[in-house]
Design a protein around this motif. Structure first.
Motif, PDB file in Angstrom:
ATOM      1  N   GLN A 150      14.737 -38.059  24.749  1.00  0.00           N
ATOM      2  CA  GLN A 150      13.523 -38.002  23.938  1.00  0.00           C
ATOM      3  C   GLN A 150      13.627 -38.936  22.749  1.00  0.00           C
ATOM      4  O   GLN A 150      14.687 -39.100  22.159  1.00  0.00           O
ATOM      5  CB  GLN A 150      13.300 -36.572  23.451  1.00  0.00           C
ATOM      6  N   SER A 151      12.504 -39.543  22.402  1.00  0.00           N
ATOM      7  CA  SER A 151      12.451 -40.404  21.230  1.00  0.00           C
ATOM      8  C   SER A 151      12.525 -39.562  19.969  1.00  0.00           C
ATOM      9  O   SER A 151      12.312 -38.348  19.979  1.00  0.00           O
ATOM     10  CB  SER A 151      11.155 -41.216  21.227  1.00  0.00           C
ATOM     11  N   ALA A 152      12.813 -40.233  18.857  1.00  0.00           N
ATOM     12  CA  ALA A 152      12.842 -39.531  17.578  1.00  0.00           C
ATOM     13  C   ALA A 152      11.482 -38.919  17.268  1.00  0.00           C
ATOM     14  O   ALA A 152      11.386 -37.819  16.712  1.00  0.00           O
ATOM     15  CB  ALA A 152      13.267 -40.491  16.464  1.00  0.00           C
ATOM     16  N   ARG A 154       9.185 -37.827  19.454  1.00  0.00           N
ATOM     17  CA  ARG A 154       8.976 -36.629  20.258  1.00  0.00           C
ATOM     18  C   ARG A 154       9.814 -35.465  19.727  1.00  0.00           C
ATOM     19  O   ARG A 154       9.350 -34.322  19.685  1.00  0.00           O
ATOM     20  CB  ARG A 154       9.342 -36.916  21.717  1.00  0.00           C
ATOM     21  N   ARG A 155      11.042 -35.737  19.322  1.00  0.00           N
ATOM     22  CA  ARG A 155      11.876 -34.657  18.775  1.00  0.00           C
ATOM     23  C   ARG A 155      11.255 -34.063  17.520  1.00  0.00           C
ATOM     24  O   ARG A 155      11.282 -32.848  17.311  1.00  0.00           O
ATOM     25  CB  ARG A 155      13.290 -35.169  18.491  1.00  0.00           C
ATOM     26  N   GLU A 195       1.566 -38.729  19.305  1.00  0.00           N
ATOM     27  CA  GLU A 195       2.115 -38.007  20.448  1.00  0.00           C
ATOM     28  C   GLU A 195       1.131 -37.017  21.068  1.00  0.00           C
ATOM     29  O   GLU A 195       1.146 -36.809  22.282  1.00  0.00           O
ATOM     30  CB  GLU A 195       3.385 -37.251  20.011  1.00  0.00           C
TER      31      GLU A 195
END
Length: 261
Positions: A150-152, A154-155, A195
């Motif tokens: 996961q990308s930063a 998305r996290r 997102e």
């Protein structure tokens, strides 16, 4: 034995589209099978397109929202959190292109529907057995390869969504949530919009509004007590919040829900 329940998506929003379309979480797991139409969903911290022959598994206490376009049709197996079924631990979104796999799940939903409607002796056991078969079907068609990292962004959104599930009734503002996550409100807003298609403030508002409307139509708790429970400073502020987003007072919403159609 925990009771499994089969419903249509329309039945999940009998009181209005807001019941599915506002960001919220549920106490039960949902296995959703869409057999007609298209729409969009907020799941796993992202906005995703959904359509015919899509299967969604949404574990309990995960922020979600689903909007199926006019004419669409889907069913949902509502699974108590305590049910002993071999379910995945994470949100799943499967686009099923294999005709055999489509038929397998459709047949299971139809068989479960017959059991539920007939309510013959031992039908709860039969429902549970079909639920196990659905869980097995789901696990069989999970991707073989692990999901990419996961990308930063998305996290961060997932962390914010988890905070909304846990603390939406705390009275904390979006800026206070951002501070707790170690980012600025501007950054959280920008990332959430990218997102999910919603701002951070909108997600918080939707979760609060969903909880408020649910309590108003499903309980007899006084309005001032609902306001206090959801972290509003006063009943007057809560009333203004409801009027701003629904154009009706809390009392009017409650009366509408209890009036015959």
């Amino acid at each position: 034995m925990d009771d499994l329940r089969l419903v249509t998506l329309a039945q999940l929003m009998k009181a209005g589209a807001w019941q599915l379309e506002l960001a919220h979480d549920r106490a039960e797991h949902l296995l959703i099978w869409i057999t007609k139409g298209q729409g969009v969903a907020l799941i796993d911290g992202a906005r995703r397109g959904i359509g015919t022959h899509n299967a969604l598994f949404i574990p309990a206490r995960h922020l979600m929202a689903i909007e199926l376009m006019r004419g669409g049709f889907g069913q949902a197996l509502v699974i108590p959190d305590s049910a002993d079924l071999p379910l995945p631990q994470a949100v799943q979104h499967l686009r099923i292109r294999d005709v055999t796999a489509q038929g397998e799940l459709t047949v299971l939903f139809e068989a479960m529907g017959r059991e539920q409607n007939a309510a013959r002796p031992l039908y709860h056991s039969a429902m549970h057995a079909y639920g196990e078969l659905m869980a097995i079907w789901l696990r069989r068609y999970l991707p073989d390869e692990p999901a990419p990292g996961q990308s930063a962004a998305r996290r961060l959104v997932l962390a914010y969504c988890d905070r909304l599930v846990q603390t939406y009734a705390s009275g904390a503002t979006m800026a206070e949530h951002a501070e707790a996550l170690g980012v600025t409100p501007t950054h959280l807003t920008r990332v959430c919009r990218a997102e999910t298609g919603r701002t951070a403030a909108a997600l918080l508002t939707e979760r609060q509004l969903h909880a408020a409307r649910r309590l108003l139509i499903t309980t007899k708790v006084p309005v001032q007590d609902i306001a206090r429970h959801l972290g509003f400073g006063s009943a007057a502020y809560f009333t203004r919040f409801i009027q701003q987003h629904t154009q009706r007072t809390p009392t009017a919403l409650r009366q509408m829900a209890r009036s015959p159609a």
